[in-house]
Design an enzyme around this catalytic site. Structure first.
Site, mmCIF file in Angstrom:
data_model
loop_
_atom_site.group_PDB
_atom_site.id
_atom_site.type_symbol
_atom_site.label_atom_id
_atom_site.label_comp_id
_atom_site.label_asym_id
_atom_site.label_seq_id
_atom_site.Cartn_x
_atom_site.Cartn_y
_atom_site.Cartn_z
ATOM 1 N N HIS A 1 0.850 -1.187 0.000
ATOM 2 C CA HIS A 1 0.000 0.000 0.000
ATOM 3 C C HIS A 1 0.888 1.241 0.000
ATOM 4 O O HIS A 1 2.061 1.188 0.371
ATOM 5 C CB HIS A 1 -0.892 0.018 1.232
ATOM 6 N N GLU B 1 0.958 4.056 1.855
ATOM 7 C CA GLU B 1 1.488 4.485 3.152
ATOM 8 C C GLU B 1 2.570 3.528 3.637
ATOM 9 O O GLU B 1 3.609 3.949 4.144
ATOM 10 C CB GLU B 1 0.359 4.559 4.197
ATOM 11 N N CYS C 1 -5.914 2.156 5.423
ATOM 12 C CA CYS C 1 -6.706 0.962 5.726
ATOM 13 C C CYS C 1 -6.665 0.620 7.218
ATOM 14 O O CYS C 1 -5.681 0.875 7.907
ATOM 15 C CB CYS C 1 -6.232 -0.221 4.886
ATOM 16 N N CYS D 1 -2.430 -0.144 7.406
ATOM 17 C CA CYS D 1 -1.686 1.115 7.308
ATOM 18 C C CYS D 1 -1.973 2.082 8.458
ATOM 19 O O CYS D 1 -1.061 2.773 8.917
ATOM 20 C CB CYS D 1 -1.959 1.776 5.964
#
Length: 154
Positions: free
Chosen positions: A56, A58, A84, A94
């Site tokens: 992801h 981040e 998330c 995240c």
């Protein structure tokens, strides 16, 4: 608009622009993230699927700082989509990674639509004491970048 609001919009726009680098897939959002320290300097950036098919934005930005001594206290992460709170492909979502890193401000354009999971990233971050700022006026750009996904695009 205050100076801080102007700065937040500029950094968030840069994160949205970064999300254009994400390979489009039918199973995940295209997201960009930029970490800015408490002095206003960029310290890292990342985008979805930058280093592998499950990373992801981040997570990617934070991973680049793993072997450094960068102090993230008082820093801000600008992310095009809500971090998330539920993760199917990794053990930690995240939002938890952001909290663990000591980031105290999160600026985002769009809350995660419930296409894949029900996300409570904003609530998780706020409960941990982070300031969360939403700038929904530019969320249509995030929707357009993710137009390949049902129920979000356009």
């Amino acid at each position: 608009m205050t100076d801080q609001q102007h700065v937040d919009r500029q950094w968030l726009q840069a994160a949205i622009d970064l999300s254009h680098l994400c390979p489009a897939v039918k199973t995940a959002y295209a997201v960009g993230a930029i970490i800015v320290d408490r002095f206003g300097h960029e310290v890292s950036r990342g985008f979805s699927r930058e280093t592998d098919s499950h990373v992801h934005a981040e997570e990617s930005a934070l991973a680049k700082l793993a072997d450094t001594r960068v102090d993230l206290s008082g820093s801000t992460i600008y992310t095009s989509l809500e971090p998330c709170s539920v993760r199917k492909s990794r053990p930690r979502p995240c939002a938890e990674l952001i909290i663990a890193a000591g980031i105290t401000r999160v600026v985002l354009a769009l809350r995660e639509p419930p296409l894949f999971v029900t996300c409570h990233g904003v609530e998780l971050l706020q409960t941990a004491g982070a300031e969360v700022i939403e700038i929904p006026e530019i969320a249509d750009q995030v929707r357009a970048i993710n137009a390949h996904l049902p129920g979000i695009g356009g």
